[in-house]
Enzyme design. Structure first.
Site, PDB file in Angstrom:
ATOM      1  N   THR A  95       4.771   1.659   1.286  1.00  0.00           N
ATOM      2  CA  THR A  95       5.761   1.813   0.224  1.00  0.00           C
ATOM      3  C   THR A  95       6.692   2.973   0.546  1.00  0.00           C
ATOM      4  O   THR A  95       7.919   2.842   0.492  1.00  0.00           O
ATOM      5  CB  THR A  95       5.077   2.043  -1.135  1.00  0.00           C
ATOM      6  OG1 THR A  95       4.328   0.883  -1.486  1.00  0.00           O
ATOM      7  CG2 THR A  95       6.099   2.313  -2.228  1.00  0.00           C
ATOM      8  N   GLY A  96       6.119   4.108   0.893  1.00  0.00           N
ATOM      9  CA  GLY A  96       6.917   5.302   1.105  1.00  0.00           C
ATOM     10  C   GLY A  96       7.926   5.187   2.232  1.00  0.00           C
ATOM     11  O   GLY A  96       9.103   5.549   2.072  1.00  0.00           O
ATOM     12  N   GLY A 119       0.809  -1.203   0.000  1.00  0.00           N
ATOM     13  CA  GLY A 119       0.000   0.000   0.000  1.00  0.00           C
ATOM     14  C   GLY A 119       0.844   1.254   0.000  1.00  0.00           C
ATOM     15  O   GLY A 119       2.050   1.232  -0.264  1.00  0.00           O
ATOM     16  N   CYS A 120       0.224   2.380   0.309  1.00  0.00           N
ATOM     17  CA  CYS A 120       0.865   3.683   0.150  1.00  0.00           C
ATOM     18  C   CYS A 120       1.850   4.010   1.279  1.00  0.00           C
ATOM     19  O   CYS A 120       3.035   4.232   1.021  1.00  0.00           O
ATOM     20  CB  CYS A 120      -0.202   4.758   0.021  1.00  0.00           C
ATOM     21  SG  CYS A 120      -1.571   4.612   1.195  1.00  0.00           S
ATOM     22  N   TYR A 121       1.390   4.000   2.516  1.00  0.00           N
ATOM     23  CA  TYR A 121       2.306   4.236   3.631  1.00  0.00           C
ATOM     24  C   TYR A 121       3.409   3.183   3.641  1.00  0.00           C
ATOM     25  O   TYR A 121       4.572   3.466   3.941  1.00  0.00           O
ATOM     26  CB  TYR A 121       1.562   4.165   4.971  1.00  0.00           C
ATOM     27  CG  TYR A 121       0.661   5.323   5.282  1.00  0.00           C
ATOM     28  CD1 TYR A 121       1.106   6.635   5.184  1.00  0.00           C
ATOM     29  CD2 TYR A 121      -0.645   5.104   5.728  1.00  0.00           C
ATOM     30  CE1 TYR A 121       0.270   7.702   5.504  1.00  0.00           C
ATOM     31  CE2 TYR A 121      -1.483   6.159   6.047  1.00  0.00           C
ATOM     32  CZ  TYR A 121      -1.024   7.460   5.925  1.00  0.00           C
ATOM     33  OH  TYR A 121      -1.850   8.513   6.245  1.00  0.00           O
TER      34      TYR A 121
END
Length: 344
Positions: free
Chosen positions: A151-152, A147-149
């Protein structure tokens, strides 16, 4: 042409998949489905797609039958049975939800309140962050798309953690996300009148992405890594900025850290390691599969501050899923993803 199907095509991640796959030179969108809008054209749900994506939303069975690769853009808990159907029919299944991301079932029970319906199926899944686990993705059919968090933050910290340049305990991840991260379903906090002009943390130190970030960093470090993770909701539509703090190991220099990051990401198409003095910004990566990383060292306290910025709907969801599809089907990773961010 690869025949692609999208289950959950009318959610934000599903709609973004449709937008990106439409322009992919090796893909034909074979079918899309939506429970909420079955029987309606995708362009009726998203008027911007009129004349481009006028597909009629069908059901899951149609998507599975007509497609070589099935993308599932569904809430957690809804992908396991669908994945089993796809694997049984020898289809590639790419899950944008959380059902196959955690290796430990106990973690899944604790953080998501679910169980593994088929443990052998979970054993086939690969956690697919290309920059970190590329070789494991090749040839696999069951893809757990991060997901987004999740990945970052790992991309911001990976070279330092893998190289043993920072302490594995006491890491702090402070992230801010645009409102699309909450999904298309409306809640009180995502009403315009609640969101506009507001800025606040939520699920402080108890967000369910915590074990996933720890799982990735622990694999890289070769030992358990624990973090304090605090997400925030930004009053913008897209983007995630993660500011990560880690204590530098004794004797490690700023130059060593910089070199480690340059070596680690030197061949990565979608990672932009910014020059010293520059700061990662979500505006500079909007609508792209890029992740910008900037490095900062607080010499007074011996702290590495690593900042990453990405578009949560692209690199944090649909774009990374397509990047994984490209790997599975033997295409160059940047195929269909050569997206330039807007200048303003």
């Amino acid at each position: 042409m690869i025949r692609a199907g999208i289950v959950g095509a009318t959610g934000y991640a599903g709609a973004e998949l449709c937008r990106l796959l439409y322009a992919h030179p090796e893909v034909e969108i074979a079918a899309v489905s939506s429970v909420s809008f079955e029987g309606q054209a995708l362009s009726d749900v998203y008027p911007a797609y009129r004349g481009f994506l006028d597909l009629i939303c069908g059901n899951q069975e149609e998507v599975v039958e007509k497609s070589d690769v099935i993308f599932a853009a569904l809430p957690h808990g809804l992908s396991q049975e669908l994945a089993a159907q796809c694997i049984e029919k020898n289809k590639v299944f790419i899950d944008l939800g959380a059902d196959f991301r955690l290796e430990n079932e106990e973690d899944y029970k604790e953080w998501y309140g679910g169980t593994y319906l088929d443990k052998s199926l979970h054993a086939q899944a690969v956690y697919a962050m290309p920059e970190l686990f590329r070789e494991q993705i090749k040839g696999k059919k069951l893809i757990a798309n991060p997901g987004c968090y999740t990945t970052g933050a790992p991309l911001a910290l990976a070279p330092a953690v893998k190289g043993g340049l920072v302490e594995p305990q006491g890491i702090i991840v402070d992230s801010k996300s645009g409102a699309t991260g909450a999904g298309r379903g409306l809640s009180q906090t995502t009403h315009f009148t609640e969101l506009d002009g507001a800025f606040h943390p939520y699920k402080v130190a108890c967000h369910r992405h915590t074990p996933e970030i720890e799982q990735t960093l622990s694999h890289l470090a070769g030992k358990p890594v624990r973090i304090t993770f605090v997400p925030h909701l930004l009053p913008v539509d897209r983007g995630i900025i993660s500011t990560c703090y880690a204590r530098i190991m004794p004797g490690v220099t700023k130059e060593q850290i910089r070199q480690a990051y340059e070596d680690f990401y030197k061949d990565e198409t979608f990672i932009r390691l910014l020059p010293d003095g520059k700061v990662a910004d979500i505006k500079a990566v909007k609508y792209t599969n890029l992740c910008d990383i900037s490095l900062h060292v607080d010499t007074r306290t011996g702290t590495l501050v690593a900042v990453s910025a990405l578009d949560n709907m692209v690199k944090g969801a649909a774009g990374q899923a397509i990047q994984n599809m490209n790997i599975v089907f033997g295409l160059p990773e940047e195929t269909g993803l050569k997206l330039v961010p807007p200048a303003f």
